[in-house]
Design an enzyme around this catalytic site. Structure first.
Site, short mmCIF file in Angstrom:
data_model
loop_
_atom_site.label_atom_id
_atom_site.label_comp_id
_atom_site.label_asym_id
_atom_site.label_seq_id
_atom_site.Cartn_x
_atom_site.Cartn_y
_atom_site.Cartn_z
N ASP A 1 0.85 -1.13 -0.07
CA ASP A 1 0.23 0.07 -0.15
C ASP A 1 1.00 1.39 0.06
O ASP A 1 0.27 2.47 0.43
CB ASP A 1 -1.08 0.04 1.19
CG ASP A 1 -0.46 0.46 2.56
OD1 ASP A 1 0.66 0.28 2.62
OD2 ASP A 1 -1.33 1.32 3.16
N GLU A 2 2.17 1.22 -0.29
CA GLU A 2 2.83 2.28 -0.31
C GLU A 2 3.62 2.52 -1.65
O GLU A 2 4.20 1.51 -2.33
CB GLU A 2 3.83 2.30 0.86
CG GLU A 2 3.24 2.52 2.23
CD GLU A 2 4.16 2.18 3.32
OE1 GLU A 2 5.25 2.66 3.28
OE2 GLU A 2 3.72 1.46 4.20
N1 DCP Z 1 -0.83 -5.80 6.98
C1 DCP Z 1 -0.70 -6.94 7.12
N2 DCP Z 1 0.11 -7.47 8.29
C2 DCP Z 1 0.61 -6.64 9.11
C3 DCP Z 1 0.61 -4.94 8.69
C4 DCP Z 1 -0.05 -4.82 7.47
O1 DCP Z 1 -1.21 -7.90 6.67
N3 DCP Z 1 1.35 -7.06 10.04
C5 DCP Z 1 -1.47 -5.27 5.69
C6 DCP Z 1 -3.04 -4.87 6.12
C7 DCP Z 1 -2.94 -3.39 5.68
C8 DCP Z 1 -1.81 -3.20 4.62
O2 DCP Z 1 -0.77 -4.07 5.05
O3 DCP Z 1 -4.28 -3.03 5.40
C9 DCP Z 1 -1.17 -1.74 4.92
O4 DCP Z 1 -0.54 -1.82 6.08
P1 DCP Z 1 -0.36 -0.40 6.90
O5 DCP Z 1 0.59 -0.34 7.78
O6 DCP Z 1 -0.17 0.94 5.84
O7 DCP Z 1 -1.78 -0.05 7.46
P2 DCP Z 1 -3.22 0.22 6.86
O8 DCP Z 1 -2.97 0.89 5.48
O9 DCP Z 1 -4.27 -0.80 6.94
O10 DCP Z 1 -3.55 1.49 7.74
P3 DCP Z 1 -3.05 3.04 7.79
O11 DCP Z 1 -4.50 3.80 7.42
O12 DCP Z 1 -2.70 3.19 9.17
O13 DCP Z 1 -1.88 3.09 6.82
MG MG Z 2 -1.62 2.14 4.91
MG MG Z 3 1.64 1.13 4.67
#
Ligand code: DCP
Ligand code: MG
Ligand code: MG
Length: 672
Positions: free
Chosen positions: A145-146
């Site tokens: 997601d980055e």
């Molecule tokens: N992810 C995962 N296991 C982890 C961390 C993350 O499967 N230990 C997955 C779920 C997240 C995605 O990766 O949706 C992206 O991680 P992010 O840390 O960017 O978290 P989010 O995008 O979900 O939330 P934010 O809005 O804080 O970026």
């Molecule tokens: Mg994220």
């Molecule tokens: Mg991320």
């Protein structure tokens, strides 16, 4: 170098010497005062780097799939963990990586969806990258997601077109400033960068329905650090004058991207815990502990200095899938699990369109000493007939044959008649080649992005480290590894897929750096009993005939065909003995580095990271076992040649026609 040192080196490896920058940081005010703000200089005086991070990514994808979930607190569950949750749930106290039971306690009305199948997340993730690339090709993925983007050129263009300094403004937040007191005309490039970021975020929202945050700064480190300052769906600029502030706000050295667990541990043993501690620690003392280059890089990091480029990501170099569990102890379960994993991986492979040349099976055994971090692998070439089935309508047949191959590899590692206890199985296709190139063993990776998506199909020059492996889904580490030690006993989900480390900007954290993956390459040319002698005669000398015998007859036949043997020139066909490279630099451990692959003795490497292993042993730099180098050929020099040249040379050597001169014996590798 001990293991920790290797890992530490790797954590830092991409944060290359950029001390020059820190000695003479770009001064935005000097640009303004010299009047050059509106006079476009021919060479950009500093970079403008964007970092995008999607909001609650998996949850957003689920909400797009089912809009009814938008207004309820939503958690995405993998095994017993909430890997992410939407912002409604966050408002009610649910956090990422909370256990399901804790989350339910905090928010009893939490709606859960199972997020173990990553297919939709993966697809959306590539769509985002593709969309960004349609604006500017310099996009580097980091996890799912980055994305980083180097928009320096775009900014310079806009700058040329902008006549009036007074018309600059910032979009979004400016770190440590109120919008009013930050003077955009003093920071024209970052101001323009903020407009580009806003436009891109709007494009992602409009076209794909996803919101996210962005950071705008002069390098990747700072862009990443600043992007999450205001969440969700906001963006923040970091001015050069506030670099010290943002670095100083980090709660510890582990928060500095690039400083991993091992490094932090070693720093702690020197009494260095905070960013400030390291900033003021004498470089010479640090160099005594870490060596000059690493010390310098560490210093750079804590000063917010990072000159690593944004390296376009390209297509993954391998596709893999895995699952982890508390205990698997019967062959029947293993077959079923492999079959299940293969069914979905083969489907993905088919969609990708390329043909894999190598299949690898990885297992993790439970041991009391090294419970979670010990992986072993065996791999073998994939006969062309199976490879073709993968990419055709005969997918199911391919799965059957691959399961049978996988079980042979499994038997090389595990004695099924004795007790065993596995906690993970991973399967991986690598050495992915375009159709047509597959048979000849040559070819390049095509654009991964052009497979499924929209009419805008940017062609990529792939970087070397792409791997669609189970790691880094969240931009740092894979799910399984990122779960905290206390949570690990539940054995996370890890149905996989991530891209592996992106070249040039690899974030390593937590326990992933401890993972000790043992990969042994397995010679896999096979012969049925009836033809054992003749076949054995045809086998290259360092091929293990026993392994060959284990394979199904039709595979043996195909592997013995002249066409296939010829194509094996791109494989290292050695029996699996493991050793740890003694002089491993982080770079040589990386994918695609010839130094790591030109081991003409028994090829096997103990790696510290799954993703490295995934990719590191697939490149066509090995002396083929049926073709010896002429005596005066320096293998290291050979390894530096492009793969197609190597291929040509090897086929010529087979005809005993070519004698290469040995120009030097210097080591291949970065900078050589
Ligand atoms: N992810 C995962 N296991 C982890 C961390 C993350 O499967 N230990 C997955 C779920 C997240 C995605 O990766 O949706 C992206 O991680 P992010 O840390 O960017 O978290 P989010 O995008 O979900 O939330 P934010 O809005 O804080 O970026
Ligand atoms: Mg994220
Ligand atoms: Mg991320």
């Amino acid at each position: 170098m001990n293991n920790s040192d290797d890992e530490m080196e790797e954590e830092l490896s991409e944060w290359k010497n950029s001390f020059v920058d820190s000695a003479a940081p770009f001064s935005t005010s000097s640009v303004a005062s010299s009047g050059s703000a509106v006079k476009a200089s021919s060479a950009p005086s500093h970079r403008v780097i964007l970092h995008f991070d999607l909001d609650c990514f998996y949850a957003q994808v689920e909400m797009i799939r089912n809009p009814a979930l938008r207004c309820v607190p939503l958690g995405v569950q993998q095994k017993y963990i909430i890997v992410t949750c939407n912002y409604v749930a966050r408002g009610r106290g649910v956090t990422k990586l909370m256990s399901v039971s804790d989350a339910k306690e905090k928010c009893p009305e939490l709606v859960l969806v199972n997020g173990e199948d990553l297919t939709h997340y993966r697809e959306m993730s590539y769509k985002v990258t593709e969309l960004l690339m349609s604006y500017c090709p310099l996009v580097e993925r980091l996890g799912f997601d980055e994305n980083f983007m180097d928009v320096t050129e775009m900014v310079e263009q806009k700058l040329k077109q902008t006549a009036e300094p007074g018309c600059f403004s910032f979009k979004g937040h400016v770190y440590n400033h109120s919008s009013a007191d930050a003077k955009a005309s003093d920071h024209p490039r970052l101001a323009l960068g903020s407009h580009i970021a806003a436009e891109l975020r709007e494009a992602v929202r409009g076209k794909l329905g996803l919101t996210g945050c962005a950071g705008i700064a002069t390098n990747k480190l700072l862009a990443k650090l600043v992007s999450g300052t205001f969440k969700p769906n906001q963006q923040t600029v970091l001015l050069q004058e506030n670099v010290g502030d943002i670095m100083g706000c980090l709660s510890g050295l582990r928060k500095v991207p690039g400083v991993g667990h091992q490094t932090a541990k070693k720093l702690q043993s020197l009494g260095l815990v905070s960013v400030k501690d390291l900033q003021v620690y004498p470089l010479n003392d640090l160099a005594r502990q870490f060596g000059g280059p690493t010390a310098q890089r560490l210093k750079n990091l804590v000063l917010g200095v990072d000159d690593s480029p944004v390296t376009p990501s390209g297509a993954p170099q391998s596709l893999s899938d895995e699952d982890s569990f508390k205990k698997m102890s019967s062959t029947k379960e293993v077959v079923e699990k492999i079959q299940q994993l293969l069914s979905s991986l083969v489907e993905r492979m088919q969609k990708d369109g390329r043909q894999p040349q190598t299949f690898r099976l990885t297992i993790r055994r439970f041991t009391t000493a090294n419970k979670w971090f010990s992986r072993e692998s065996r791999q073998c070439p994939i006969p062309n007939s199976i490879g073709q089935k993968i990419s055709s309508e005969n997918r199911e047949e391919a799965v059957v044959q691959l399961v049978s191959m996988a079980m042979k590899l499994f038997q090389k590692m595990v004695d099924g008649s004795a007790d065993f206890h596995l906690t993970l199985i991973n399967i991986c296709f690598s050495n992915l080649q375009t159709r047509g190139a597959a048979v000849s063993g040559r070819g390049a990776i095509t654009s991964f992005f052009t497979q499924n998506a929209s009419p805008r199909k940017p062609q990529l020059v792939p970087s070397q480290n792409q791997d669609d492996s189970p790691r880094n889904a969240g931009g740092r580490l894979d799910t399984q590894i990122r779960i905290s030690p206390q949570q690990k006993h539940v054995a996370s989900k890890s149905s996989t897929s991530s891209e592996g480390a992106s070249h040039g900007f690899k974030w390593k954290q937590d326990s992933v750096v401890e993972e000790n993956q043992t990969t042994a390459c397995c010679s896999e040319v096979f012969c049925p009993d009836a033809t054992a002698n003749t076949a054995a005669d045809q086998l290259p000398p360092d091929v293990d005939p026993e392994v060959f015998k284990l394979l199904p007859e039709e595979i043996q036949k195909e592997l013995l065909s002249p066409l296939f043997l010829n194509s094996l020139s791109s494989y290292h066909l050695v029996s699996g003995v493991t050793h740890k490279p003694t002089n491993k630099s982080s770079d040589s451990e990386r994918i695609g580095d010839p130094a790591n692959t030109l081991d003409t003795s028994n090829r096997a490497t103990t790696m510290s990271h799954g993703e490295n292993v995934m990719e590191g042993d697939e490149l066509p730099f090995h002396q083929p076992s049926d073709c010896k180098f002429p005596g005066n050929v320096d293998p290291e020099v050979f390894s530096e040649l492009p793969p197609d040249v190597q291929q040509e040379l090897m086929s010529e050597w087979k005809q005993q026609k070519l004698i290469l001169k040995t120009p030097s014996s210097r080591k291949p590798g970065r900078g050589s």
